[in-house]
Write a protein that holds these residues in place. Structure first.
Motif, PDB file in Angstrom:
ATOM      1  N   LEU A 193      21.219  12.020   0.662  1.00 48.61           N
ATOM      2  CA  LEU A 193      21.579  12.636  -0.612  1.00 48.61           C
ATOM      3  C   LEU A 193      20.356  12.719  -1.514  1.00 48.61           C
ATOM      4  CD1 LEU A 193      24.916  10.716  -1.150  1.00 48.61           C
ATOM      5  CD2 LEU A 193      24.694  13.124  -0.581  1.00 48.61           C
ATOM      6  N   LEU A 194      20.297  13.745  -2.325  1.00 47.46           N
ATOM      7  CA  LEU A 194      19.202  13.894  -3.268  1.00 47.46           C
ATOM      8  C   LEU A 194      19.102  12.679  -4.170  1.00 47.46           C
ATOM      9  CD1 LEU A 194      19.651  17.622  -4.355  1.00 47.46           C
ATOM     10  CD2 LEU A 194      17.727  16.677  -3.066  1.00 47.46           C
ATOM     11  N   SER A 195      17.880  12.218  -4.407  1.00 46.72           N
ATOM     12  CA  SER A 195      17.670  11.052  -5.246  1.00 46.72           C
ATOM     13  C   SER A 195      16.318  11.177  -5.934  1.00 46.72           C
ATOM     14  CB  SER A 195      17.721   9.768  -4.417  1.00 46.72           C
ATOM     15  OG  SER A 195      16.673   9.753  -3.467  1.00 46.72           O
ATOM     16  N   ALA A 196      15.984  10.188  -6.754  1.00 45.14           N
ATOM     17  CA  ALA A 196      14.743  10.236  -7.528  1.00 45.14           C
ATOM     18  C   ALA A 196      13.518  10.326  -6.643  1.00 45.14           C
ATOM     19  CB  ALA A 196      14.660   9.002  -8.432  1.00 45.14           C
ATOM     20  N   TRP A 199      23.346  10.982 -11.421  1.00 45.30           N
ATOM     21  CA  TRP A 199      23.392  12.299 -12.058  1.00 45.30           C
ATOM     22  C   TRP A 199      24.622  13.063 -11.658  1.00 45.30           C
ATOM     23  CZ3 TRP A 199      18.883  13.484  -8.491  1.00 45.30           C
ATOM     24  CH2 TRP A 199      19.239  14.358  -7.478  1.00 45.30           C
ATOM     25  N   ARG A 200      25.270  12.714 -10.532  1.00 50.62           N
ATOM     26  CA  ARG A 200      26.435  13.455 -10.052  1.00 50.62           C
ATOM     27  C   ARG A 200      27.738  12.979 -10.661  1.00 50.62           C
ATOM     28  NH1 ARG A 200      24.776  15.673  -5.017  1.00 50.62           N
ATOM     29  NH2 ARG A 200      22.892  14.719  -4.242  1.00 50.62           N
ATOM     30  N   GLU A 201      27.747  11.773 -11.219  1.00 52.84           N
ATOM     31  CA  GLU A 201      29.014  11.093 -11.433  1.00 52.84           C
ATOM     32  C   GLU A 201      29.992  11.882 -12.282  1.00 52.84           C
ATOM     33  OE1 GLU A 201      30.489   6.584 -12.427  1.00 52.84           O
ATOM     34  OE2 GLU A 201      28.424   7.160 -12.749  1.00 52.84           O
ATOM     35  N   LEU A 202      29.567  12.349 -13.468  1.00 50.30           N
ATOM     36  CA  LEU A 202      30.484  13.067 -14.344  1.00 50.30           C
ATOM     37  C   LEU A 202      30.806  14.443 -13.804  1.00 50.30           C
ATOM     38  CD1 LEU A 202      29.024  12.082 -17.819  1.00 50.30           C
ATOM     39  CD2 LEU A 202      31.027  11.129 -16.653  1.00 50.30           C
ATOM     40  N   ARG A 203      29.809  15.094 -13.200  1.00 51.95           N
ATOM     41  CA  ARG A 203      30.005  16.469 -12.763  1.00 51.95           C
ATOM     42  C   ARG A 203      30.915  16.546 -11.549  1.00 51.95           C
ATOM     43  NH1 ARG A 203      26.717  20.778 -13.983  1.00 51.95           N
ATOM     44  NH2 ARG A 203      27.113  22.629 -12.751  1.00 51.95           N
ATOM     45  N   SER A 204      30.774  15.580 -10.636  1.00 51.09           N
ATOM     46  CA  SER A 204      31.502  15.680  -9.382  1.00 51.09           C
ATOM     47  C   SER A 204      32.961  15.282  -9.489  1.00 51.09           C
ATOM     48  CB  SER A 204      30.835  14.793  -8.330  1.00 51.09           C
ATOM     49  OG  SER A 204      31.009  13.436  -8.693  1.00 51.09           O
ATOM     50  N   GLY A 205      33.259  14.352 -10.410  1.00 48.38           N
ATOM     51  CA  GLY A 205      34.621  13.853 -10.504  1.00 48.38           C
ATOM     52  C   GLY A 205      34.874  12.640  -9.631  1.00 48.38           C
ATOM     53  N   TRP A 206      33.886  12.263  -8.782  1.00 53.92           N
ATOM     54  CA  TRP A 206      34.036  11.068  -7.963  1.00 53.92           C
ATOM     55  C   TRP A 206      33.588   9.862  -8.765  1.00 53.92           C
ATOM     56  CZ3 TRP A 206      36.453  11.471  -3.436  1.00 53.92           C
ATOM     57  CH2 TRP A 206      36.464  12.701  -2.800  1.00 53.92           C
ATOM     58  N   SER A 207      34.256   8.733  -8.596  1.00 54.48           N
ATOM     59  CA  SER A 207      33.819   7.497  -9.239  1.00 54.48           C
ATOM     60  C   SER A 207      32.846   6.790  -8.308  1.00 54.48           C
ATOM     61  CB  SER A 207      35.015   6.587  -9.536  1.00 54.48           C
ATOM     62  OG  SER A 207      35.689   6.266  -8.346  1.00 54.48           O
ATOM     63  N   THR A 208      31.656   6.481  -8.799  1.00 54.40           N
ATOM     64  CA  THR A 208      30.619   5.872  -7.985  1.00 54.40           C
ATOM     65  C   THR A 208      30.712   4.358  -8.093  1.00 54.40           C
ATOM     66  OG1 THR A 208      29.243   7.771  -8.484  1.00 54.40           O
ATOM     67  CG2 THR A 208      28.139   5.859  -7.528  1.00 54.40           C
ATOM     68  N   ARG A 209      30.922   3.690  -6.964  1.00 53.61           N
ATOM     69  CA  ARG A 209      31.067   2.238  -6.977  1.00 53.61           C
ATOM     70  C   ARG A 209      29.737   1.546  -7.165  1.00 53.61           C
ATOM     71  NH1 ARG A 209      34.660   3.179  -2.530  1.00 53.61           N
ATOM     72  NH2 ARG A 209      33.032   2.524  -1.073  1.00 53.61           N
ATOM     73  N   HIS A 210      28.660   2.151  -6.688  1.00 53.02           N
ATOM     74  CA  HIS A 210      27.344   1.561  -6.859  1.00 53.02           C
ATOM     75  C   HIS A 210      26.305   2.668  -6.862  1.00 53.02           C
ATOM     76  CE1 HIS A 210      26.517   2.225  -2.555  1.00 53.02           C
ATOM     77  NE2 HIS A 210      27.761   1.845  -2.364  1.00 53.02           N
ATOM     78  N   SER A 211      25.206   2.439  -7.516  1.00 53.51           N
ATOM     79  CA  SER A 211      24.152   3.439  -7.633  1.00 53.51           C
ATOM     80  C   SER A 211      22.874   2.881  -7.029  1.00 53.51           C
ATOM     81  CB  SER A 211      23.896   3.785  -9.107  1.00 53.51           C
ATOM     82  OG  SER A 211      25.078   4.267  -9.693  1.00 53.51           O
ATOM     83  N   ARG A 212      22.180   3.725  -6.286  1.00 51.81           N
ATOM     84  CA  ARG A 212      20.963   3.256  -5.644  1.00 51.81           C
ATOM     85  C   ARG A 212      19.795   3.215  -6.606  1.00 51.81           C
ATOM     86  NH1 ARG A 212      20.247   7.271  -0.841  1.00 51.81           N
ATOM     87  NH2 ARG A 212      20.891   8.709  -2.460  1.00 51.81           N
ATOM     88  N   ARG A 213      19.749   4.115  -7.564  1.00 55.83           N
ATOM     89  CA  ARG A 213      18.614   4.183  -8.461  1.00 55.83           C
ATOM     90  C   ARG A 213      19.090   4.647  -9.825  1.00 55.83           C
ATOM     91  NH1 ARG A 213      17.819   6.365  -3.703  1.00 55.83           N
ATOM     92  NH2 ARG A 213      16.189   5.554  -2.319  1.00 55.83           N
ATOM     93  N   ALA A 214      18.314   4.323 -10.810  1.00 58.70           N
ATOM     94  CA  ALA A 214      18.592   4.820 -12.168  1.00 58.70           C
ATOM     95  C   ALA A 214      17.708   6.024 -12.428  1.00 58.70           C
ATOM     96  CB  ALA A 214      18.298   3.728 -13.188  1.00 58.70           C
ATOM     97  N   TRP A 215      18.296   7.056 -13.031  1.00 58.19           N
ATOM     98  CA  TRP A 215      17.523   8.257 -13.355  1.00 58.19           C
ATOM     99  C   TRP A 215      17.092   8.179 -14.797  1.00 58.19           C
ATOM    100  CZ3 TRP A 215      16.262  12.675 -10.476  1.00 58.19           C
ATOM    101  CH2 TRP A 215      16.575  12.572  -9.125  1.00 58.19           C
TER     102      TRP A 215
END
Length: 258
Positions: free
Chosen positions: A200-203, A242-258
């Motif tokens: 997945l796209l990431s920083a 960056w996807r969380e609000l736009r996608s509608g999926w709830s993210t349980r954990h994040s790999r990096r902070a943007w």
């Protein structure tokens, strides 16, 4: 007949309790809306829109009618007609492997034969690979030309001349909130390129100069591969913030902070 420009051969049904989701996808390639009858069809429309060698597409472009071996009249309306940059035509039917019944297989075989008779290609596609589709959906949110800012785009092309990590190079250009949408638009247009299938796209995704619209491979590898729904869900839960609000999926954990 320019089948990439025709109206749908039939209307899309809408009724209470409907099991599939119909709608209209705005295509950057066509500059207008193309209809779909399921979310899977919408995903494949998005992949076609992302393909640099697709110049036009239409949904439900025509109906085929023939008499079967037992004397019954059979009809079939393919899902899409696609025009490629070299002028060739492609007819697409969308159906997952596990939902193909014998009658469906017979219809696809007859459709493929009819396409060969007029010099078109035919393709039956299933469920796209999950990581690729998640990345293309995200970039598709920035496909509209209004996202393009020429001065920012020119600077991005300059800083990615030798490749680099997405966020690090974006910060060299300016405020990431203002620059990231332009970056995603350039990735959609293939002006810049990144591996959309590995992760997945990431920083720290590596970007480089791309071929741009009109050149490159004919289709995205993996768009016809079959995946399980659980695998798709697994990919979604790893989306960066960056996807969380736009996608509608709830993210349980994040790999990096943007």
């Amino acid at each position: 007949m320019r089948f990439e420009s025709v109206r749908p051969e039939r209307r899309f049904p809408a009724f209470r309790g409907q099991g599939n989701w119909c709608g209209w996808y705005w295509s950057a390639t066509c500059g207008g809306h193309v209809g779909y009858e399921s979310w899977l069809e919408r995903d494949h429309l998005m992949l076609l829109d992302f393909d640099p060698l697709v110049t036009g597409m239409a949904s439900q472009p025509f109906r085929l009618s023939w008499t079967s071996a037992d004397g019954k009249r059979v009809r079939h309306t393919p899902d899409f007609f696609v025009r490629r940059a070299d002028g060739t035509g492609l007819v697409v039917d969308v159906r997952p492997d596990e939902r193909i019944e014998p009658d469906d297989a017979a219809k696809f075989a007859v459709t493929a034969a009819a396409c060969r008779a007029v010099g078109w290609d035919f393709q039956r596609v299933g469920t796209p690979e999950a990581v690729l589709m998640a990345n293309v959906r995200w970039l598709g949110g920035y496909r509209h030309p209004r996202v393009h800012r020429p001065e920012v785009a020119a600077r991005l092309v300059e800083v990615f001349a030798d490749g680099g990590e997405l966020l690090a190079e974006v910060r060299r250009v300016g405020d990431q909130i203002a620059v990231l949408p332009v970056l995603f638009h350039l990735l959609w247009r293939r002006v810049l390129a990144v591996d959309l299938e590995a992760d997945l796209l990431s920083a720290d995704s590596q970007a480089r100069h791309g071929a741009g619209r009109g050149r490159g491979c004919r289709r995205v590898r993996g768009c016809c591969e079959r995946v399980t729904w659980s695998g798709s869900m697994g990919a979604c839960t790893r989306w960066p913030p960056w996807r969380e609000l736009r996608s509608g999926w709830s993210t349980r954990h994040s790999r990096r902070a943007w």
